[in-house]
Design an enzyme around this catalytic site. Structure first.
Site, mmCIF file in Angstrom:
data_model
loop_
_atom_site.group_PDB
_atom_site.id
_atom_site.type_symbol
_atom_site.label_atom_id
_atom_site.label_comp_id
_atom_site.label_asym_id
_atom_site.label_seq_id
_atom_site.Cartn_x
_atom_site.Cartn_y
_atom_site.Cartn_z
ATOM 1 N N LYS A 307 36.649 2.015 -42.197
ATOM 2 C CA LYS A 307 38.038 1.512 -41.851
ATOM 3 C C LYS A 307 39.296 2.559 -42.232
ATOM 4 O O LYS A 307 39.257 2.727 -43.265
ATOM 5 C CB LYS A 307 38.279 0.032 -42.339
ATOM 6 C CG LYS A 307 39.545 -0.657 -41.726
ATOM 7 C CD LYS A 307 39.503 -2.053 -42.485
ATOM 8 C CE LYS A 307 40.654 -2.764 -41.797
ATOM 9 N NZ LYS A 307 41.857 -2.336 -41.944
ATOM 10 N N LEU A 308 39.793 2.937 -41.570
ATOM 11 C CA LEU A 308 40.917 3.995 -41.510
ATOM 12 C C LEU A 308 42.346 3.274 -41.723
ATOM 13 O O LEU A 308 42.664 2.312 -41.116
ATOM 14 C CB LEU A 308 40.969 4.977 -40.243
ATOM 15 C CG LEU A 308 39.669 5.539 -39.921
ATOM 16 C CD1 LEU A 308 39.744 6.205 -38.530
ATOM 17 C CD2 LEU A 308 39.474 6.710 -41.173
ATOM 18 N N GLU A 474 39.623 2.477 -47.103
ATOM 19 C CA GLU A 474 40.223 0.878 -46.627
ATOM 20 C C GLU A 474 39.149 -0.083 -46.822
ATOM 21 O O GLU A 474 39.266 -1.388 -47.169
ATOM 22 C CB GLU A 474 40.724 0.887 -45.416
ATOM 23 C CG GLU A 474 42.290 1.241 -45.361
ATOM 24 C CD GLU A 474 43.167 -0.048 -45.434
ATOM 25 O OE1 GLU A 474 43.331 -0.784 -44.595
ATOM 26 O OE2 GLU A 474 43.558 -0.098 -46.634
ATOM 27 N N LYS A 479 29.994 -2.708 -36.098
ATOM 28 C CA LYS A 479 30.102 -2.981 -34.822
ATOM 29 C C LYS A 479 28.879 -3.074 -34.328
ATOM 30 O O LYS A 479 27.883 -2.762 -34.373
ATOM 31 C CB LYS A 479 30.836 -1.743 -34.209
ATOM 32 C CG LYS A 479 32.171 -1.539 -34.663
ATOM 33 C CD LYS A 479 32.758 -0.518 -33.917
ATOM 34 C CE LYS A 479 34.178 -0.461 -34.195
ATOM 35 N NZ LYS A 479 35.020 0.950 -33.565
ATOM 36 N N LYS A 498 35.926 -5.314 -46.279
ATOM 37 C CA LYS A 498 36.787 -4.871 -47.290
ATOM 38 C C LYS A 498 36.114 -5.236 -48.736
ATOM 39 O O LYS A 498 35.461 -6.199 -48.809
ATOM 40 C CB LYS A 498 38.194 -5.474 -47.316
ATOM 41 C CG LYS A 498 39.073 -5.067 -46.041
ATOM 42 C CD LYS A 498 40.530 -5.214 -46.223
ATOM 43 C CE LYS A 498 41.332 -4.868 -45.060
ATOM 44 N NZ LYS A 498 42.752 -5.322 -45.156
#
Length: 976
Positions: A307-308, A474, A479, A498
């Site tokens: 996660k960017l 992050e 997916k 997260k």
């Protein structure tokens, strides 16, 4: 005509051959507010709910609700437009929903600049009353309506009404207004904008200008949402706007309600910004998340991506033989903001922060393409990602000096949605990825295809999660490679993961503020904590009696984690928009509280409409059940994280979204479930109390005569009839001097019914006034209390020397059953008297196996119930009171400090933290490391393997929390 730059009518016809054409001139501008805005706003004021005698009845006896009336008003306007003007309603919609018009540029005008322009146009002195009121529109103003404070357009209306160029509506048409607004948007400089504003002033009356100003500021508040307006125009209008972000397209392609969008018309298009697919919230366990990927026996694979920490960005590229390189670009953010000016329009754009480096990024044969990805900031010297807040600065720096070694934008692409005239959103993610890799080449540290990892079981996730923690990233996104791309949806095909830091709730919650509570002590006189709510979804609202789309359920109260600058930003965003809470006439159409309208649990001091409010990002330890909030659950230990300036009430968390999230949240282990006792429930069912502050014990409290002069009595007149006897003797002259020194006016007669009468002795004049039974008489102690508190306080029974018979019992609601004030801080003597009035309470032995002692609660305890120390601490947490006590600020924190941080260690120790000397301590919650320490990478790697991940912070977290007197969010203080 429509403000499309240099496009001529012929060019518009060529580009939009099927667009409708009007057969007559547009309606007069004033028809917008006379037949649409004003009726909608009047309808907004009407109550909704069961049919009453006040309500109109529709055809066949059906009730005509405000929602029905709202739609009728809009449909009537649309019908009239079609009949008298034609099928092209775009000119009107640009003014009705100006915030949705992407085709007209920003005016570069905010309230302050507009105020200066009107001061010059009307030729008034900026230091005059009206000049002051315009330039200081957020303040109550000099002889200005306090209702208009914070409403710039309303303040302008007040001032312009005194000196209008026209007393009746002008003759400007909607088309003429649009033309002038187009000129205003390109003028930019004040000297070029002033003549345009002057023309508006000459040709419009005050009410027309009020609505024009709201259009310029894009703050309409017409009593209907764009959703309702779109639905009244065409059943597919909202859908088309979501996929195109184009108001023009909505008006020009959907002018016939009988012609529906079908097939490819419902999909994305080149150079038209769409609303992207979003990732679902984290679920209860890795196994559940993997099961949502819909694995099959033949294909159990799911993908794991990092996660960017950047800004979601879509890139569009089309062929254009008229520009160098033959390719033209467009960049849009998730919020449909056009960033092409920043990242570049073609390969040869010398001001481009990105496209000049992309000449080799696309394979031969790629004629057009739409990419979905994240724009992040890259530090080439460290070869690492820089936090999101530096993105625009890096892009501007790259524009100005492309050869510098500073931060630069890097576009990470993770999806291909359109390729060579083909919409790929209906294809699976795996197929779209194949198209991406066949079409795009990685340009190192400029545009890169985002890496993903294949996995088949839940245990494959944790190693990747540990890796991103060690790299200060992050988190992850899971997916489903078998899924299609779903526009503007948040579904289980993409799921965020997260790191779970300790026992905190895994997902940040973005909730809209609906109420506020005034603080005490160093937070006195200001809103110090806030009630947040959840939006009521359409189906819930439809099944209930409410019709307001902004209606919210009370959810939790948050007061911890705000810095002084955070409070300042909240005040700036909500100035003049708060409404006093009236328990007898609560805002039922907007807010529902726990306990129903009879008991009104946790009612705020003031409330605010969601459309006027802000969205706060909050984190918490867990969710717990409660009857104090309408949601029947609340957050345990909520803590403010940041203000979401990129979100409004419509994108805040809804009831259904939270329920879905709550079901997935991991149940917190080894935590006692706190239950509120019966006595506490009774206490909170009454009026909300201020935090207890004892006068004489706060260093900021001063005596009336020693304290600085204030404006607490500004605008009030007093007739002093006698000296003061309590709480201190003061002569009549001293009282008059005190009133004047604090902004009040002293008169020598009681003739004006608004004059406040002050007395502490039954003199002849006082007795005469009592005999008339027409006026209340206030004791001088009320003056002293107001000055000490720094605000006008409500009258309490002890403040009245005489109360007229018609007001008997009126002021009893200002105190509780023991006489304790809800608004005023108690003095030591009052506190002693208060305690003596209370019944004795039970103190029982502690039966638990812990060494905590049982203590008495702060309200009467019935049936022999007691409350233990852990329960008391938890209750203080819930009431946002523990956080402000210096000795408890870091309660529950177990911290390891690196380097010579003697002062930091002392403060942590004093404020309740436990200092550990072992980095391998399994119970660590935090690690403090100097900002310039070379050990950051080493420590990240060391803690990445821990089962419970501690926070990494620089010492400034401790110092700033100490200074702000509250524990601040750790994310702001992560080491570089």
């Amino acid at each position: 005509m429509y403000g499309h730059g240099a496009m001529t009518e012929a060019e518009l016809n060529e580009k939009y051959p099927n667009r409708p054409h009007n057969h007559s001139k547009t309606l007069p501008f004033h028809d917008l507010y006379l037949t649409l805005f004003n009726p909608l706003n009047e309808n907004k004021k009407k109550p909704s709910g069961p049919v009453t005698a006040r309500k109109k009845v529709g055809p066949f006896g059906a009730p005509s609700t405000p929602n029905d009336i709202r739609r009728s008003i809009i449909e009537r306007f649309i019908s009239r437009w079609r009949k008298e003007v034609g099928n092209d309603i775009y000119p009107a919609f640009r003014l009705i929903v100006p915030e949705k018009d992407r085709d007209r540029g920003m005016y570069g005008l905010r309230e302050t600049t507009l105020g200066k322009l009107f001061v010059r146009v009307m030729k008034i002195d900026k230091n005059s009353e009206d000049g002051y009121n315009l330039l200081h529109w957020k303040l109550p103003g000099i002889k200005a309506s306090s209702a208009m404070a914070g409403d710039f357009a309303g303040r302008c209306f007040e001032v312009i009404s005194k000196r209008p160029m026209r007393a009746t509506p002008g003759n400007m048409t909607i088309a003429e207004v649009n033309e002038l607004l187009d000129r205003l948007s390109v003028a930019q400089k004040e000297e070029n904008q002033q003549p345009i504003v002057e023309e508006f002033y000459k040709r419009m009356n005050a009410e027309e200008l009020l609505w024009l100003i709201r259009m310029i500021l894009r703050q309409m508040k017409i009593g209907a949402t764009e959703k309702t307006i779109f639905e009244s125009w065409h059943p597919d209008a909202e859908n088309l706007f979501n996929i195109s972000s184009s108001l023009r397209r909505v008006c020009w392609e959907l002018y016939d309600p009988d012609v529906r969008l079908v097939g490819t018309q419902r999909g994305i298009n080149l150079m038209q910004c769409f609303q992207p697919q979003l990732a679902a919230f984290q679920m209860r366990s890795m196994d559940i998340m993997v099961s949502r990927m819909n694995p099959t026996e033949d294909d159990p694979v799911f993908w794991i991506e990092e996660k960017l920490d950047g800004e979601r960005m879509q890139l569009h590229m089309i062929e254009d033989e008229e520009i160098p390189g033959g390719k033209r670009f467009g960049f849009w953010s998730r919020k449909a903001k056009d960033y092409t000016y920043l990242y570049g329009k073609d390969f040869s754009d010398e001001t481009a922060a990105l496209t000049r480096y992309l000449k080799d990024a696309f394979n031969v044969g790629v004629r057009n393409i739409i990419l979905d990805g994240e724009m992040i900031t890259w530090n080439p010297a460290e070869d690492t990602v820089v936090p999101f807040g530096h993105l625009k600065t890096a892009a501007l720096s790259e524009q100005a000096n492309p050869y510098a070694e500073g931060n630069r934008p890097l576009y990470r692409v993770f999806d291909c949605l359109y390729l060579n005239d083909t919409d790929l959103t209906q294809y699976t993610l795996r197929k779209r990825r194949e198209a991406l890799e066949a079409s795009v080449n990685t340009i190192h540290r400029r545009m890169e295809i985002h890496e993903y990892f294949e996995a088949t079981k839940a245990s494959d996730i944790e190693p990747h999660l540990r890796r991103v923690v060690a790299e200060a990233s992050e988190g992850l996104v899971l997916k489903n490679p078998r899924s299609r791309y779903r526009l503007n949806e948040r579904n289980d095909d993409w799921i965020k993961v997260k790191p779970e830091y300790m026992t905190e709730f895994g997902e940040e919650l973005d909730c809209v503020v609906i109420g506020g509570y005034y603080g005490s002590g160093h937070r006195g006189g200001r809103l110090s904590s806030f009630m947040c709510g959840l939006r009521v979804d359409d189906d819930i609202r439809a099944s209930s009696q409410g019709t307001n789309p902004q209606k919210c359920y009370s959810f939790f109260k948050v007061g911890g984690g705000f810095s002084a600058s955070d409070y300042a930003e909240v005040r700036h965003q909500t100035e003049g928009k708060w409404i006093d809470w009236d328990a007898k006439n609560p805002p039922k159409e907007w807010i529902e509280l726990g306990g129903g309208w009879e008991r009104q649990f946790e009612k705020p001091d003031v409330w605010i409409k969601p459309e006027d409010s802000i969205v706060l990002s909050v984190k918490a330890a867990s969710v717990t059940t409660t009857d104090q909030f309408r949601t029947l659950v609340t957050l345990r230990f909520p803590r403010f994280k940041k203000i979401r300036t990129d979100k409004d009430w419509k994108s805040a968390l809804s009831v259904h979204e939270f329920n879905s999230l709550k079901q997935r949240a991991e149940t917190e282990k080894h935590e006692k479930q706190f239950k509120i006792d019966d006595a506490r429930r009774k206490r909170t069912s009454r009026k909300r109390k201020r935090g207890l502050v004892v006068q004489g014990q706060d260093e900021h409290v001063t005596t009336p005569y020693a304290g600085p002069a204030t404006k607490v009595f500004e605008g009030l007149s007093f007739f002093v009839l006698s000296e003061a006897l309590k709480p201190q003797k003061s002569s009549k002259a001293d009282l008059e001097q005190l009133i004047k020194a604090n902004g009040g006016n002293v008169v020598a007669s009681e003739k004006d019914s608004k004059t406040l009468l002050v007395a502490d002795r039954n003199l002849v004049k006082v007795a005469s006034l009592q005999k008339r039974d027409e006026r209340n008489i206030v004791r001088p102690c009320w003056l002293f209390d107001c000055i000490k508190q720094g605000e006008l306080l409500p009258f309490e029974p002890q403040h009245l020397f005489y109360t007229i018979s018609t007001d008997a019992g009126k002021f009893d609601d200002a105190v509780d059953e023991y006489g304790d004030s809800y608004a005023r801080d108690a003095t030591p003597d009052e506190l002693l008297t208060l305690f003596n009035r209370m019944p004795s309470r039970s103190i029982a032995a502690n039966d638990s196996a812990t060494d905590n002692k049982s203590v008495a609660y702060d309200t009467p305890i019935e049936n022999g119930d007691t409350i233990s120390v852990p329960q008391l601490i938890e209750q203080l947490h819930l009431e946002n009171q523990l956080d402000t006590l210096p000795g408890w600020m870091f309660h529950g924190v177990r911290v390891y400090c690196t380097g010579a941080l003697a002062e930091t260690r002392r403060r942590l120790d004093f404020a309740g933290a436990h200092i550990s000397e072992d980095l391998d301590d399994a119970s660590l919650t935090h690690v403090i490391i100097p900002a310039d320490s070379a050990r950051a990478k080493e420590i990240r790697q060391a803690i990445a393997s821990k089962k419970r991940l501690p926070r990494l912070c620089i010492p400034a977290w401790v110092e700033d929390s100490w200074r702000e007197k509250t524990r601040l969010d750790e994310d702001r203080y992560a080491p570089p």
